[in-house]
Design a protein around this motif. Structure first.
Motif, short mmCIF file in Angstrom:
data_model
loop_
_atom_site.label_atom_id
_atom_site.label_comp_id
_atom_site.label_asym_id
_atom_site.label_seq_id
_atom_site.Cartn_x
_atom_site.Cartn_y
_atom_site.Cartn_z
N UNK A 73 -3.56 4.30 -4.81
CA UNK A 73 -4.31 3.18 -4.25
C UNK A 73 -5.51 2.86 -5.13
N UNK A 74 -5.91 1.60 -5.19
CA UNK A 74 -7.12 1.26 -5.93
C UNK A 74 -8.34 1.90 -5.27
N UNK A 75 -9.42 2.11 -6.02
CA UNK A 75 -10.58 2.84 -5.47
C UNK A 75 -11.26 2.14 -4.30
N UNK A 76 -11.05 0.83 -4.14
CA UNK A 76 -11.71 0.11 -3.04
C UNK A 76 -10.84 0.00 -1.79
N UNK A 119 -2.47 11.06 0.68
CA UNK A 119 -2.06 10.89 2.07
C UNK A 119 -2.41 12.12 2.90
N UNK A 120 -2.19 13.31 2.35
CA UNK A 120 -2.51 14.54 3.07
C UNK A 120 -4.01 14.63 3.36
N UNK A 121 -4.83 14.24 2.40
CA UNK A 121 -6.27 14.35 2.56
C UNK A 121 -6.84 13.33 3.53
N UNK A 122 -6.18 12.18 3.66
CA UNK A 122 -6.68 11.14 4.55
C UNK A 122 -5.97 11.12 5.90
N UNK A 123 -5.11 12.10 6.15
CA UNK A 123 -4.41 12.20 7.43
C UNK A 123 -5.40 12.52 8.55
N UNK A 124 -5.21 11.89 9.71
CA UNK A 124 -6.03 12.15 10.89
C UNK A 124 -5.18 12.87 11.92
N UNK A 125 -5.55 14.09 12.25
CA UNK A 125 -4.78 14.87 13.23
C UNK A 125 -5.31 14.55 14.63
N UNK A 126 -4.46 13.95 15.45
CA UNK A 126 -4.88 13.57 16.79
C UNK A 126 -3.68 13.47 17.70
N UNK A 127 -3.89 13.69 18.99
CA UNK A 127 -2.85 13.42 19.98
C UNK A 127 -2.70 11.92 20.14
N UNK A 128 -1.53 11.51 20.54
CA UNK A 128 -1.26 10.08 20.73
C UNK A 128 -2.25 9.47 21.74
N UNK A 129 -2.57 10.21 22.80
CA UNK A 129 -3.47 9.67 23.82
C UNK A 129 -4.90 9.56 23.31
N UNK A 148 0.82 -1.21 0.00
CA UNK A 148 0.00 0.00 0.00
C UNK A 148 0.86 1.26 0.00
N UNK A 149 2.06 1.18 0.58
CA UNK A 149 2.97 2.33 0.53
C UNK A 149 3.50 2.51 -0.88
N UNK A 150 3.90 1.42 -1.53
CA UNK A 150 4.41 1.50 -2.89
C UNK A 150 3.36 2.07 -3.84
#
Length: 636
Positions: free
Chosen positions: A100-103, A122-132, A91-93
């Protein structure tokens, strides 16, 4: 007992049958991912558009490949030697290549630094959250499978499993899903290379629903080689180490700054006179208030990341202050009523996950039982916060974490003390918040703790150096009201409880002198600095050349080595790397490149044949290849 599955293919078949609808797969960050199982599942769903897969994780690691042909030629033998059979993620490659494929969708809450700056998906699907909050937010994504690489051993009571590198989130995810009735399939994949860690990492096999025992799931762990510690890093590390109190608590991170701090602490303990001399040369205001003594009581390591530097500090006898799980015992130890050396149990290192070079993993695997028992790999919700449903546990943490020095790296600091550590002004994510906010807040919540943010004073760009201390910045990870201690190679700015004008003055005093006048003018124009204020002369010599000059005697004496904890690179590889770095830097500055080219051709220097062969330049033909060959030789 869990269902034992003998092959990866059988595990994928069973998983697809168990969950006929969309699969939302939660994976640990870093090396805790079961790469072979993930790849097998990814390939099956990629080939079947009727199925959907969402991967929720962080820090997906990839073997370095190099951006240029020179780098690729150089890296391949190193990769073969160090990373061996480590399997990259498909998935990284695909994310870096055709997409990524659409599914299939990948959502991460922490990136490998800078890797996805220009990757829109990757930027659009990033989740901004604290580790906790990460476990909470993974559950909100609807995860229905959690899969993890584990270590195993035959213990006194039978077969045991270890969450090894990643006890950080898994148990909390399991608890949260159980509390809400959210179905969750728990899959362990045995990787014999995973060190068996104890404490919170040790679980019975029935913690999982399935255990995959396929030998094909065992592979080399991702092991980034130690980064070179520069003179700038050492200056920062020396300053930071002088804020660490004997008998206290320490958090540091990975990379060259973490290694610089650890090495400086060892110097402080073993060569105190040289250590004092180094600091004296770096501190124009003197050493008042600095901690210079040896570690008679030792330190307790409490860090979300258990890094190689901590292991070196344990081996040096510096991280050795044991803490205890019983509040009354801990209070009695703190009060001097009990001698901790006479008590059973206790740990001197608490960590949530680990990542490091090859010899770090080897050392963890080789630990004697008594040494391993000193390390508690455990949950991130215990490490990264004081809050707890149980008030006694919060009180216990306060008793354990006395005189805490919580050290984190940042990218930019504004003149009012706000810090940007995870992203750019544009909103592009460089890495992630991780636990930085948690530890900064803890530095204020604990009565005798300090939060320490470290940064290099400048950054080299194609347009020349820019200051990392700025008047303002359009992104913030740590707000100004949590400002505390900021360190650059030029000194320490203690900002706690100071007025805005004083904060501005102290930060300008540790900024690079090439940018101080501009910062003064900006602060005065914005009304945050008196118009008649002038910077004292003793802070007017903040240049890289001056830092190099001040530390040069100890560099020459071998006390500040480039790789204090060793390196996976050979001596010849280090020479090649140095030449490539100088060549890369020259290409960013056309005038320097022309000068270098003229010198290379004039002197007629040639690189050793083995170096040329390593870089694919031994049979260079054509003007470009011959030109690069000459430039490389000129940089050796």
């Amino acid at each position: 007992m869990p269902n034992v599955i003998a092959t990866l293919d059988a595990a994928v078949e069973a998983l697809l049958k168990q969950i006929p609808g969309p699969i939302v797969l939660g994976l640990p960050l870093g090396i805790g991912k079961p790469n072979p199982l993930v790849n097998a599942l990814y390939r099956r769903i990629k080939a079947d558009p009727s199925r959907k897969l969402t991967i929720v994780t962080a820090l997906s690691l990839e073997v370095p490949s190099g951006k240029s042909e020179l780098e690729q030629h150089f890296l391949q033998p190193l990769v073969d030697r160090v990373f061996k059979d480590y399997p990259d993620f498909d998935y990284v490659k695909d994310s870096r290549g055709p997409g990524l494929p659409p599914n299939i969708e990948v959502r991460e809450f922490f990136f490998k630094t800078g890797d996805y700056l220009h990757n829109a998906s990757a930027q659009q699907h990033y989740i901004s959250t604290n580790y906790t909050f990460a476990a909470r937010d993974l559950v909100l994504q609807g995860i229905n499978v959690v899969a993890q690489a584990v270590g195993q051993r035959q213990g006194p009571a039978g077969w045991e499993l270890s969450l090894s590198s990643n006890p950080d989130l898994t148990a909390e995810i399991v608890e949260r899903c159980a509390a809400t009735g959210q179905p969750l399939l728990k899959v362990a994949v045995i990787n014999e290379a995973m060190p068996f860690m104890e404490g919170g990492a040790c679980v019975s096999p029935d913690f999982f629903d399935w255990v995959v025992t396929d030998p094909a799931a065992t592979h080399t762990l991702f092991a980034p080689p130690n980064a070179k510690v520069s003179t700038t890093d050492y200056a920062i590390g020396l300053h930071a180490s002088s804020w660490v109190r004997d008998g206290g608590t320490l958090q540091i991170g990975i990379g060259s700054l973490g290694d610089a701090i650890a090495h400086a602490l060892i110097l402080r303990d073993r060569q105190p006179e040289s250590y004092r001399s180094m600091l004296t040369s770096l501190c124009p205001d003197g050493l008042a208030g600095r901690e210079l003594g040896r570690f008679e009581q030792g330190l307790y390591g409490c860090s979300e990341m258990f890094v190689n530097g901590f292991l070196k500090l344990m081996q040096a006898g510096i991280v050795r202050r044991r803490v205890f799980a019983d509040l009354a015992t801990q209070k009695a130890v703190n009060a001097g009523q009990l001698d901790p050396d006479t008590l059973p149990g206790g740990v001197c290192m608490t960590g949530g996950f680990f990542l490091g070079p090859t010899d770090f993993y080897a050392a963890l695997r080789a630990l004697e039982p008594a040494q391993r028992a000193q390390i508690d790999m455990t949950r991130i919700d215990f490490i990264n916060q004081l809050d707890s449903p149980c008030g006694t546990e919060m009180e216990l943490k306060r008793a354990q974490r006395v005189h805490a020095r919580l050290m984190n790296t940042t990218m930019k600091v504004s003149l009012l003390g706000a810090a940007a550590s995870d992203g750019l002004e544009s909103g592009a994510v460089v890495s992630g918040v991780g636990g930085q906010y948690n530890f900064v807040a803890m530095g204020h919540a604990l009565p005798d703790a300090r939060s320490i943010l470290m940064l290099r004073a400048t950054k080299e760009t194609a347009d020349g150096p820019v200051s990392n201390i700025v008047h303002h910045y359009g992104h913030c990870t740590i707000p100004r009201h949590l400002r505390d201690v900021v360190i650059t190679e030029y000194g320490v700015a203690d900002l706690r409880g100071q007025s805005d004008a004083e904060v501005v003055k102290r930060l300008i005093a540790i900024a690079d002198s090439r940018f101080q006048d501009e910062l003064i003018a900006q602060a005065q124009a914005s009304g945050k600095l008196e118009t008649d204020w002038t910077l004292p002369e003793r802070y007017r010599h903040n240049t890289p050349q001056n830092v190099d000059r001040l530390l040069h005697p100890w560099t020459e004496a071998g006390l500040l080595p480039g790789f204090p904890f060793g390196t996976d690179l050979t001596a010849d590889e280090l020479k090649i790397v140095g030449a490539l770095r100088r060549l890369k830097k020259a290409t960013q500055h056309p005038v320097d490149l022309v000068k270098l080219a003229l010198r290379s051709f004039w002197e007629g220097r040639e690189a050793p044949p083995a170096y040329l062969e390593r870089l694919g330049l031994d049979e260079a033909k054509g003007f470009k290849a011959l030109f690069i060959r000459k430039l490389f030789a000129g940089n050796l």
